[in-house]
Design an enzyme around this catalytic site. Structure first.
Site, PDB file in Angstrom:
ATOM      1  CD  GLU A   1      -4.239  -5.441   3.732  1.00  0.00           C
ATOM      2  OE1 GLU A   1      -5.037  -4.579   4.170  1.00  0.00           O
ATOM      3  OE2 GLU A   1      -3.001  -5.361   3.848  1.00  0.00           O
TER       4      GLU A   1
ATOM      5  CD  GLU B   1      -3.105  -0.783   2.174  1.00  0.00           C
ATOM      6  OE1 GLU B   1      -2.960   0.101   3.019  1.00  0.00           O
ATOM      7  OE2 GLU B   1      -4.132  -1.451   2.060  1.00  0.00           O
TER       8      GLU B   1
END
Ligand code: BGP
Length: 478
Positions: free
Chosen positions: A385, A170
């Protein structure tokens, strides 16, 4: 409303070999943050100063990983996302190696194999070594070299034990939480140029690590994990809302996807990025030699990891910056109004979590189809995720997390639909495997299949674990 749509194609099935995984991150699960030779990260002092919660012992994964892997095996979870803590390997970020830390990950990967659980390994999940953080972290190009050296060390050390590598978790979350929302160590607000520069420099570090991996001829696959959210204009007929959605899209999605799959920035991406950088009074340092490296690496990514929890609806916004992070689960307290970009709002009737995260599973479908259409050279996607933060209740030895099951079921439904229209997806990891702490929210925001009593470190499978086991075994949703 998409959230309550029935499953449209009950006959559809996930393909054989599809990964059904659970995700973790070193700093959020391991504990033992100041022992066994581990060096400091910026989070250590940051959390201590806040005094809200401690990263020790977290889920005590450092000692409990055999228990968690045994649970994975029992519950049909065939893959686990783990990250290597950079400062267990290099306590100061560069130079001296800590043999105990190196051995820890050999032992962890061996235990994964014993339990038939594939490790899906991230090199950096928000935990930059303190010394590098203090020197400017990724805004300082020296950190790029330090990261590549660390990556090369790991490829050499664990190359035969790991089949899936990701460089970063991320990049957007790192950049925005550090430089725009101010909720990560460093805590600056509305510094758009620093956010974009951080994104570029991290993508350059990713590209260099990919090239090193391919040049080294290691047997596994490599990619990067981006956190992506579909951006819808609040009023799709209003040009100002459309522009606001585009601004946010470039900041979070398109700048990083261009860097990943093109290795440079398309003209519209670059024009918007420069305009946004100017809002906070900065300019971007993107060099031709950076783009050469990134273009070479763009062809070599084996996969893209997509972390996706929600989407956004954007309205035009003319006012001052007004940013407030709901880090307590007090519903309705989140505010994101960013000058020069736009305002995040929700649409009436669309549900949210207690932390104001929008539950709109069709957003995952729209996002995946967009990647396929805009970046046809992508090879494979993993949902690395997705999951629901929830205040679980432990009652009489059981946790009935029906809202989480509903959330995951709806997302898997839209994931299957994306696969039906030709998006190549190889697996799904629920965030998270077991309960762990949330960086800016603490321990009451639980995500796991396995409930963790943080006092005793006992694990209790939740209803979602039993439900997911059935999905993994049948490869069907219902
Ligand atoms: C992602 C991170 C994870 C995890 C998750 C949930 O951004 O990769 O580390 O924390 O989001 O977010 P949060 O903990 O803020 O609820």
């Amino acid at each position: 409303m998409a959230y309550s749509d029935p499953i449209a194609s009950p006959e559809s099935q996930f393909p054989e070999g599809f990964i059904f995984g659970g995700a973790t991150a070193a700093y959020q699960v391991e504990g033992e943050t100041r022992t066994h030779g581990k060096g400091k990260v910026a989070w250590d002092d940051y959390l201590a100063e806040q005094g809200r919660f401690s990263p020790d012992p977290a889920s005590d994964f450092y000692n409990k990983y055999p228990v968690d892997l045994e649970l994975c095996e029992r519950f049909g979870i065939n893959d686990i996302r783990v990250s290597i803590a950079w400062t267990r390997i290099f306590p100061e970020g560069t130079g001296r190696v800590n043999p105990e830390g190196v051995q820890f990950y050999h032992d962890l990967f061996a235990c994964c194999r014993e339990h038939h659980v594939e490790p899906f390994v991230t090199l950096r999940h928000f935990d930059t070594p303190l010394a590098l953080f203090e020197d400017g972290e990724f805004l300082n190009r020296a950190t790029i070299d330090a990261f590549v050296d660390y990556a090369k060390f790991c490829f050499e050390e664990y190359g035969d034990e790991v089949r899936y590598w990701t460089t970063f978790n991320e990049i957007w979350a790192d950049a925005t939480n550090h430089y725009i929302e101010g909720t990560f160590p460093g805590g600056e607000k509305a510094q758009l140029h620093k956010c974009l520069q951080c994104e570029h420099n991290m993508m350059l570090a990713h590209a260099k690590a990919v090239l090193a991996f391919k040049e080294g001829g290691y047997p596994g696959k490599i990619g990067v994990i981006q956190s992506l959210e579909y951006k819808y204009p609040f009023d799709e007929n209003d040009p100002a809302d459309i522009a606001a959605a585009k601004n946010e899209d470039v900041l979070q999605n398109q700048f990083l996807l261009d860097a990943t799959f093109r290795g440079d920035y398309a003209p519209d991406t670059w024009e918007i990025a420069q305009r946004l950088a100017a809002v906070s009074g900065g300019e971007l340092d993107v060099r031709e030699e950076d783009l050469e490296v990134m273009r070479s690496a763009a062809k070599l990514n084996d996969f893209l990891g997509v972390n996706n929890y929600q989407c956004r609806f954007l309205k035009a916004y003319e006012g001052e910056n007004d940013l407030h992070h709901n880090g307590t689960g007090e519903k309705g307290t989140d505010r994101f109004r960013l000058a020069g970009v736009g305002e995040r709002v929700n649409k009436p009737g669309i549900p949210t979590t207690d932390w104001d995260w929008i539950i709109y599973p069709k957003g995952m479908f729209d996002l995946l189809v967009r990647i396929k259409l805009q970046y046809p050279n992508y090879k494979q996607i993993f949902i690395t995720e997705n999951g629901m933060g929830y205040k679980d209740d432990y009652v009489d030895g059981f946790v009935d997390d029906a809202p989480r099951i509903d959330y995951v079921r709806q997302h898997l439904h839209w994931l299957l639909k994306a696969m039906e229209v030709g998006v190549n997806v190889g697996g799904y990891f629920m965030w998270s495997l077991q309960d762990q702490f949330s960086w800016t929210n603490g321990y009451n925001k639980r995500y796991g299949f396995f409930y963790v009593d943080f006092e005793t470190q006992e694990r209790t499978p939740k209803a979602s674990a039993y439900w997911f086991k059935n999905v993994a075994e049948t490869r069907r949703l219902d």
